[in-house]
Design a protein around this motif. Sequence first.
Motif, PDB file in Angstrom:
ATOM      1  N   TYR A 103       0.907  -1.226  -0.181  1.00 27.83           N
ATOM      2  CA  TYR A 103      -0.127   0.043  -0.143  1.00 27.83           C
ATOM      3  C   TYR A 103       0.791   1.256  -0.066  1.00 27.83           C
ATOM      4  N   ASP A 104       0.218   2.542   0.330  1.00 25.92           N
ATOM      5  CA  ASP A 104       0.910   3.779  -0.085  1.00 25.92           C
ATOM      6  C   ASP A 104       2.302   3.778   0.732  1.00 25.92           C
TER       7      ASP A 104
ATOM      8  N   VAL B 258      -2.714  -7.200  -0.243  1.00 23.30           N
ATOM      9  CA  VAL B 258      -3.131  -6.211  -0.927  1.00 23.30           C
ATOM     10  C   VAL B 258      -4.663  -6.010  -0.834  1.00 23.30           C
TER      11      VAL B 258
ATOM     12  N   ALA C 166      -5.584  -4.441   2.495  1.00 22.05           N
ATOM     13  CA  ALA C 166      -5.326  -2.967   2.480  1.00 22.05           C
ATOM     14  C   ALA C 166      -6.154  -2.096   1.745  1.00 22.05           C
ATOM     15  N   ASP C 167      -6.566  -2.588   0.296  1.00 20.39           N
ATOM     16  CA  ASP C 167      -7.502  -1.938  -0.674  1.00 20.39           C
ATOM     17  C   ASP C 167      -8.765  -1.943   0.159  1.00 20.39           C
TER      18      ASP C 167
ATOM     19  N   ARG D 294      -7.583   6.016   3.789  1.00 23.82           N
ATOM     20  CA  ARG D 294      -6.118   5.544   3.363  1.00 23.82           C
ATOM     21  C   ARG D 294      -5.090   5.460   4.676  1.00 23.82           C
TER      22      ARG D 294
ATOM     23  N   VAL E  60      -5.026   2.577   6.791  1.00 21.34           N
ATOM     24  CA  VAL E  60      -3.984   1.227   6.308  1.00 21.34           C
ATOM     25  C   VAL E  60      -2.692   1.349   7.036  1.00 21.34           C
TER      26      VAL E  60
ATOM     27  N   ARG F 172       2.425   7.361  -3.392  1.00 23.03           N
ATOM     28  CA  ARG F 172       3.076   5.773  -3.064  1.00 23.03           C
ATOM     29  C   ARG F 172       4.544   5.792  -3.126  1.00 23.03           C
TER      30      ARG F 172
END
Length: 221
Positions: free
Chosen positions: A57-58, A79, A82-83, A91, A94, A210
């Motif tokens: 993730y970011d 993934v 997290a999404d 966001r 996460v 990111r």
Amino acid sequence: MNQSFYVSPQQLMKDRADFARQGISRGKPVVLASCAAGIVLVTENSSTSLRKLSEIYDRIGLGAVGRYNEFEALRQNGVRYADTRGYAYDRADVTARGLVSHYAGILGELFLTGAKPLEVEIAVAEVGASLDDDRLYRVSFDGTVTESTPVIAIGGGAEQLQQRLSSEWDSQRPLDDAITAIQSAWTDATGEMAWETAVLDRDRAAVGGRSFRRRTRHGSH
């Protein structure tokens, strides 16, 4: 009549742990470490297509050792986790800590009740605004979680590698120097070696971008 043999719970858990450790010990170690530019991820990897270092993730990256199909399934699961959490909440919600708890539940349950334990050890990193905000975690095959900063190592020979790096690690060193220091700590490094390296970039994370980026692969020590 078939004769059944009694195996104590303690012996059964020991046998499952020994089985998992044996598989993991054959994998080349992965090192994650904080430095001035962010968190660097380094491993020896001769494959140009099978990655051991990944973006989740970011601000979060993953390093894995063991059976590729097993840790790839864990990567994909992380993934999705997290999404889903980022979409449902925010966001910023996460975090590596949340992801690690998710992974620990999966690995712990499979260790206790699965047909066999996963032959996998993973490391999760989250880059922060400063070195003090970096988070590095190890999740073992049985779901045990360890937090260690500024260096964490997993895989075969990881304990010795982590001890060597931790005793001399300078978190203020530049990115290229950090990568070189980790590569130099590979006690069995001889001649040409193929490295896979990546970084969770602190500057990118600071502006909400990111942070994960791969470094150019190269084959010399």
